[in-house]
Write a protein that holds these residues in place. Structure first.
Motif, PDB file in Angstrom:
ATOM      1  N   ASN A   1       0.844  -1.186   0.000  1.00 52.80           N
ATOM      2  CA  ASN A   1       0.000   0.000   0.000  1.00 52.80           C
ATOM      3  C   ASN A   1       0.884   1.243   0.000  1.00 52.80           C
ATOM      4  OD1 ASN A   1      -1.854   2.001   0.300  1.00 52.80           O
ATOM      5  ND2 ASN A   1      -2.450   1.452   2.375  1.00 52.80           N
ATOM      6  N   ARG A   2       1.057   1.812  -1.174  1.00 54.32           N
ATOM      7  CA  ARG A   2       1.994   2.930  -1.284  1.00 54.32           C
ATOM      8  C   ARG A   2       1.472   4.188  -0.607  1.00 54.32           C
ATOM      9  NH1 ARG A   2       1.998   5.295  -7.356  1.00 54.32           N
ATOM     10  NH2 ARG A   2       3.447   6.688  -6.303  1.00 54.32           N
ATOM     11  N   TRP A   3       0.179   4.226  -0.313  1.00 57.71           N
ATOM     12  CA  TRP A   3      -0.408   5.435   0.282  1.00 57.71           C
ATOM     13  C   TRP A   3      -0.544   5.306   1.787  1.00 57.71           C
ATOM     14  CZ3 TRP A   3       0.382   8.462  -3.438  1.00 57.71           C
ATOM     15  CH2 TRP A   3       0.127   8.103  -4.764  1.00 57.71           C
ATOM     16  N   ARG A   4      -0.032   4.212   2.362  1.00 62.41           N
ATOM     17  CA  ARG A   4      -0.166   4.024   3.803  1.00 62.41           C
ATOM     18  C   ARG A   4       0.313   5.259   4.575  1.00 62.41           C
ATOM     19  NH1 ARG A   4       4.298   1.622   1.875  1.00 62.41           N
ATOM     20  NH2 ARG A   4       6.251   1.780   3.015  1.00 62.41           N
ATOM     21  N   PRO A   5      -0.237   5.609   5.696  1.00 58.62           N
ATOM     22  CA  PRO A   5      -1.366   4.879   6.302  1.00 58.62           C
ATOM     23  C   PRO A   5      -2.723   5.221   5.696  1.00 58.62           C
ATOM     24  CG  PRO A   5      -0.829   6.762   7.642  1.00 58.62           C
ATOM     25  CD  PRO A   5       0.148   6.771   6.474  1.00 58.62           C
ATOM     26  N   PHE A   6      -2.710   5.902   4.568  1.00 55.92           N
ATOM     27  CA  PHE A   6      -3.982   6.232   3.924  1.00 55.92           C
ATOM     28  C   PHE A   6      -4.413   5.077   3.030  1.00 55.92           C
ATOM     29  CE2 PHE A   6      -1.602  10.065   4.752  1.00 55.92           C
ATOM     30  CZ  PHE A   6      -2.515  10.846   5.429  1.00 55.92           C
ATOM     31  N   CYS A   7      -5.702   5.085   2.666  1.00 60.87           N
ATOM     32  CA  CYS A   7      -6.214   3.987   1.857  1.00 60.87           C
ATOM     33  C   CYS A   7      -6.018   4.273   0.368  1.00 60.87           C
ATOM     34  CB  CYS A   7      -7.694   3.750   2.155  1.00 60.87           C
ATOM     35  SG  CYS A   7      -8.779   5.084   1.588  1.00 60.87           S
ATOM     36  N   SER A   8      -5.791   5.531   0.019  1.00 56.99           N
ATOM     37  CA  SER A   8      -5.694   5.885  -1.388  1.00 56.99           C
ATOM     38  C   SER A   8      -4.972   7.219  -1.546  1.00 56.99           C
ATOM     39  CB  SER A   8      -7.085   5.980  -2.008  1.00 56.99           C
ATOM     40  OG  SER A   8      -7.794   7.054  -1.420  1.00 56.99           O
ATOM     41  N   GLU A   9      -4.613   7.502  -2.785  1.00 62.02           N
ATOM     42  CA  GLU A   9      -3.963   8.782  -3.058  1.00 62.02           C
ATOM     43  C   GLU A   9      -4.880   9.938  -2.707  1.00 62.02           C
ATOM     44  OE1 GLU A   9      -3.127   9.444  -7.146  1.00 62.02           O
ATOM     45  OE2 GLU A   9      -1.739  11.081  -6.738  1.00 62.02           O
ATOM     46  N   ARG A  10      -6.167   9.757  -3.014  1.00 59.67           N
ATOM     47  CA  ARG A  10      -7.138  10.814  -2.746  1.00 59.67           C
ATOM     48  C   ARG A  10      -7.158  11.186  -1.265  1.00 59.67           C
ATOM     49  NH1 ARG A  10     -11.961  13.277  -3.989  1.00 59.67           N
ATOM     50  NH2 ARG A  10     -13.469  13.242  -2.328  1.00 59.67           N
ATOM     51  N   CYS A  11      -7.190  10.172  -0.413  1.00 58.85           N
ATOM     52  CA  CYS A  11      -7.253  10.445   1.021  1.00 58.85           C
ATOM     53  C   CYS A  11      -5.968  11.129   1.503  1.00 58.85           C
ATOM     54  CB  CYS A  11      -7.489   9.153   1.792  1.00 58.85           C
ATOM     55  SG  CYS A  11      -9.224   8.637   1.777  1.00 58.85           S
ATOM     56  N   LYS A  12      -4.852  10.754   0.917  1.00 59.26           N
ATOM     57  CA  LYS A  12      -3.595  11.384   1.303  1.00 59.26           C
ATOM     58  C   LYS A  12      -3.604  12.855   0.903  1.00 59.26           C
ATOM     59  CE  LYS A  12       1.398  10.947   0.948  1.00 59.26           C
ATOM     60  NZ  LYS A  12       2.525  10.140   0.433  1.00 59.26           N
ATOM     61  N   LEU A  13      -4.082  13.135  -0.295  1.00 58.23           N
ATOM     62  CA  LEU A  13      -4.121  14.514  -0.769  1.00 58.23           C
ATOM     63  C   LEU A  13      -5.092  15.348   0.044  1.00 58.23           C
ATOM     64  CD1 LEU A  13      -3.966  14.029  -4.628  1.00 58.23           C
ATOM     65  CD2 LEU A  13      -2.132  14.695  -3.070  1.00 58.23           C
ATOM     66  N   ILE A  14      -6.202  14.743   0.414  1.00 62.37           N
ATOM     67  CA  ILE A  14      -7.180  15.452   1.238  1.00 62.37           C
ATOM     68  C   ILE A  14      -6.554  15.825   2.569  1.00 62.37           C
ATOM     69  CG2 ILE A  14      -9.312  15.180   2.564  1.00 62.37           C
ATOM     70  CD1 ILE A  14     -10.414  13.574   0.227  1.00 62.37           C
ATOM     71  N   ASP A  15      -5.818  14.889   3.146  1.00 58.10           N
ATOM     72  CA  ASP A  15      -5.197  15.147   4.432  1.00 58.10           C
ATOM     73  C   ASP A  15      -4.169  16.267   4.331  1.00 58.10           C
ATOM     74  OD1 ASP A  15      -4.880  14.035   7.284  1.00 58.10           O
ATOM     75  OD2 ASP A  15      -2.819  14.232   6.562  1.00 58.10           O
ATOM     76  N   LEU A  16      -3.486  16.323   3.223  1.00 58.59           N
ATOM     77  CA  LEU A  16      -2.472  17.354   3.035  1.00 58.59           C
ATOM     78  C   LEU A  16      -3.080  18.690   2.655  1.00 58.59           C
ATOM     79  CD1 LEU A  16       0.222  15.318   1.081  1.00 58.59           C
ATOM     80  CD2 LEU A  16       0.256  15.977   3.484  1.00 58.59           C
ATOM     81  N   GLY A  17      -4.355  18.662   2.274  1.00 65.28           N
ATOM     82  CA  GLY A  17      -5.032  19.895   1.918  1.00 65.28           C
ATOM     83  C   GLY A  17      -4.790  20.333   0.490  1.00 65.28           C
TER      84      GLY A  17
END
Ligand SMILES: [Zn+2]
Length: 64
Positions: free
Chosen positions: A22-38
């Motif tokens: 899972n390359r986006w860990r601890p996120f489930c997806s790229e989208r969630c990672k980007l959302i977290d980063l704003g």
């Protein structure tokens, strides 16, 4: 001896695999990672009143 570690995605709280698979860990997806980063907000919408810079040379359209 492979144990899969599951963690909750910080953004959507979905159980996601915490492993090199899972390359986006601890996120489930790229989208969630980007959302977290704003970063998503930069493309989708501009929020009035949260200007980053104090620029005196604003266009007229910025005067609400
Ligand atoms: Zn997620």
């Amino acid at each position: 001896m492979t144990k899969v570690i599951m963690v909750a995605c910080p953004t959507c709280h979905k159980q996601t695999e915490f492993s090199p698979n899972n390359r986006w860990r601890p996120f489930c997806s790229e989208r969630c990672k980007l959302i977290d980063l704003g970063e998503w907000s930069n493309e989708d919408k501009f929020i009035p009143g949260q200007s980053i810079t104090e620029d005196e040379d604003k266009p007229d359209s910025w005067n609400f």
